[in-house]
Design a protein around this motif. Structure first.
Motif, PDB file in Angstrom:
ATOM      1  N   ASP A   1       0.813  -1.221   0.000  1.00  0.00           N
ATOM      2  CA  ASP A   1       0.000   0.000   0.000  1.00  0.00           C
ATOM      3  C   ASP A   1       0.844   1.268   0.000  1.00  0.00           C
ATOM      4  O   ASP A   1       0.314   2.370  -0.126  1.00  0.00           O
ATOM      5  CB  ASP A   1      -0.927   0.016   1.223  1.00  0.00           C
ATOM      6  N   ASP A   2       2.159   1.130   0.138  1.00  0.00           N
ATOM      7  CA  ASP A   2       3.043   2.289   0.222  1.00  0.00           C
ATOM      8  C   ASP A   2       3.839   2.536  -1.054  1.00  0.00           C
ATOM      9  O   ASP A   2       4.575   3.516  -1.146  1.00  0.00           O
ATOM     10  CB  ASP A   2       4.034   2.120   1.383  1.00  0.00           C
ATOM     11  N   MET A   3       3.705   1.625  -2.037  1.00  0.00           N
ATOM     12  CA  MET A   3       4.525   1.706  -3.240  1.00  0.00           C
ATOM     13  C   MET A   3       3.671   1.772  -4.495  1.00  0.00           C
ATOM     14  O   MET A   3       2.583   1.195  -4.555  1.00  0.00           O
ATOM     15  CB  MET A   3       5.462   0.492  -3.346  1.00  0.00           C
ATOM     16  N   CYS A   4       4.181   2.476  -5.496  1.00  0.00           N
ATOM     17  CA  CYS A   4       3.601   2.486  -6.829  1.00  0.00           C
ATOM     18  C   CYS A   4       4.583   1.814  -7.786  1.00  0.00           C
ATOM     19  O   CYS A   4       5.796   1.854  -7.573  1.00  0.00           O
ATOM     20  CB  CYS A   4       3.312   3.904  -7.299  1.00  0.00           C
ATOM     21  N   LEU A   5       4.046   1.222  -8.816  1.00  0.00           N
ATOM     22  CA  LEU A   5       4.867   0.529  -9.808  1.00  0.00           C
ATOM     23  C   LEU A   5       4.418   0.933 -11.207  1.00  0.00           C
ATOM     24  O   LEU A   5       3.243   0.790 -11.550  1.00  0.00           O
ATOM     25  CB  LEU A   5       4.732  -0.987  -9.627  1.00  0.00           C
ATOM     26  N   PHE A   6       5.353   1.469 -11.994  1.00  0.00           N
ATOM     27  CA  PHE A   6       5.083   1.860 -13.373  1.00  0.00           C
ATOM     28  C   PHE A   6       5.930   0.991 -14.300  1.00  0.00           C
ATOM     29  O   PHE A   6       7.142   0.846 -14.094  1.00  0.00           O
ATOM     30  CB  PHE A   6       5.422   3.338 -13.605  1.00  0.00           C
ATOM     31  N   ALA A   7       5.297   0.405 -15.291  1.00  0.00           N
ATOM     32  CA  ALA A   7       6.013  -0.397 -16.287  1.00  0.00           C
ATOM     33  C   ALA A   7       6.126   0.425 -17.565  1.00  0.00           C
ATOM     34  O   ALA A   7       5.115   0.725 -18.204  1.00  0.00           O
ATOM     35  CB  ALA A   7       5.272  -1.705 -16.545  1.00  0.00           C
ATOM     36  N   VAL A   8       7.343   0.809 -17.918  1.00  0.00           N
ATOM     37  CA  VAL A   8       7.594   1.561 -19.143  1.00  0.00           C
ATOM     38  C   VAL A   8       8.156   0.562 -20.144  1.00  0.00           C
ATOM     39  O   VAL A   8       9.289   0.106 -20.005  1.00  0.00           O
ATOM     40  CB  VAL A   8       8.570   2.730 -18.895  1.00  0.00           C
TER      41      VAL A   8
END
Length: 368
Positions: free
Chosen positions: A146-153
């Protein structure tokens, strides 16, 4: 149960995304069209917000031993900055989940799990923590999902689109490695040469408070390369063209990892859950197998459609299927008796009252 929202939910709404329920979250399924977004990633670069994924941090001298107990791949081969694909056997010959193991240091690891299985995986692994939490050598596991975001480029232009944002040498970063580095003005961002598309690219792990700044920086830096936000619809067609398993479809608590083709990440160099039964399957052979097939007749295979032999006898069912944007034909995966698993073997997809011909093929459907 109410659905969760990723921290950048408002960004996706502003971008005109169609939002759907997925794995307990409200997630963007598409912004323009699945076909346009698929082709953007295959030919240029796109960015996915996959912040619904789960992350657990393991710290302590017993971290590696715990990972070796609960996962089938051999994490002892990891070095700092290396990522490993693995899965959690469930003690009954099936699969709790598939996951990524990140070695941050010899005493710290990050496990990345599927969004739909965060609580399930946490409960499963937690029951073994006490076995490796020793006096004077404590072991901790923290759920930081709940504390992290993940972006896949993702896409062939991903390195060029991101290179101005970080000192990391993205174009020379080995597949399945990562760095903790400066990124878009923030420190200690995890940049990982991983992804779920087969198009190349990077996954960026950031704290929630960094997320909007990092997303906006990526979108700005990627403008010259045609970057677009990409939804779950294209994510599914991209991963299926590569033959990547999707938990809940192609692998489940009821599917054998050996039958699912995961023998390559099943290493009998350590004593893990289900090692004996899986070794026996590998040595004695299996009666069915997860195969890939391409349609010969016109038609789109969909999940749970029956697979049949030439006489119409049911031999299995489609676990994943779609119309491949790259190939312009229907593709799918499903479990069939091993007699039908050789490349070139004919199988038939039951669509209403018709038998549509297909043929088993080697993966990936689309060559990199």
């Amino acid at each position: 149960m109410s659905l969760k929202q990723v921290p950048l939910h408002h960004i996706h709404q502003q971008a005109g995304a169609k939002i759907v329920p997925f794995a307990g979250f409200e997630m963007p399924v598409r912004y323009s069209s699945d076909l346009d977004e698929h082709n953007t990633v295959r030919n240029a670069v796109g960015i996915f917000d996959v912040s619904h994924m789960g992350e657990f941090i393991l710290k302590g001298e017993g971290a590696l031993a715990l990972i070796q107990r609960v996962s089938a791949n051999d994490a002892s081969t990891l070095f700092d900055g290396k990522v490993q694909y693995s899965y959690l056997p469930n003690g009954r010959g099936g699969i709790v989940d598939d996951l990524l193991v990140y070695r941050i240091s010899s005493l710290e690891y990050m496990l990345v799990v599927n969004a739909s299985n965060i609580e399930k995986d946490w409960n499963w692994i937690s029951q073994y923590v006490a076995d490796y939490d020793k006096e004077g050598a404590p072991l901790s596991m923290v759920n930081v999902s709940d504390d992290m975001c993940l972006f896949a480029v993702q896409g062939p232009l991903a390195a060029k689109a991101l290179e101005s944002l970080t000192p990391a040498k993205l174009d020379s970063m080995d597949y399945y490695t990562f760095e903790k580095t400066d990124f878009a003005g923030y420190a200690n961002v995890i940049v990982s040469a991983t992804g779920y598309t087969g198009a190349g690219g990077f996954e960026i792990y950031v704290s929630n408070h960094q997320a909007e700044g990092v997303w906006n920086a990526i979108m700005e830096a990627g403008k010259p390369y045609g970057i677009k936000p990409i939804g779950l619809g294209a994510r599914d067609t991209l991963r299926l063209e590569m033959g990547y398993n999707l938990y809940g479809n192609d692998i489940t608590d009821e599917t054998s990892p050996i039958e699912a083709g995961l023998g390559w990440v099943t290493k009998f160099t350590h004593d893990f859950i289900d090692a004996d039964v899986l070794k026996q399957q590998k040595e004695q052979g299996i009666s069915k197998k997860l195969v890939a097939f391409e349609m010969i007749d016109r038609g789109i295979p969909r999940g749970h459609y029956e697979l049949a032999d030439a006489d119409g006898n049911t031999i299995g069912e489609v676990t994943s299927g779609t119309q491949s944007p790259t190939l312009g034909k229907g593709i799918g995966m499903g479990y069939v008796p091993t007699a039908f698993s050789k490349p070139g073997s004919p199988v038939f997809v039951k669509v209403r009252d018709r038998l549509l011909k297909a043929a088993v093929v080697k993966l990936p459907f689309v060559k990199k």
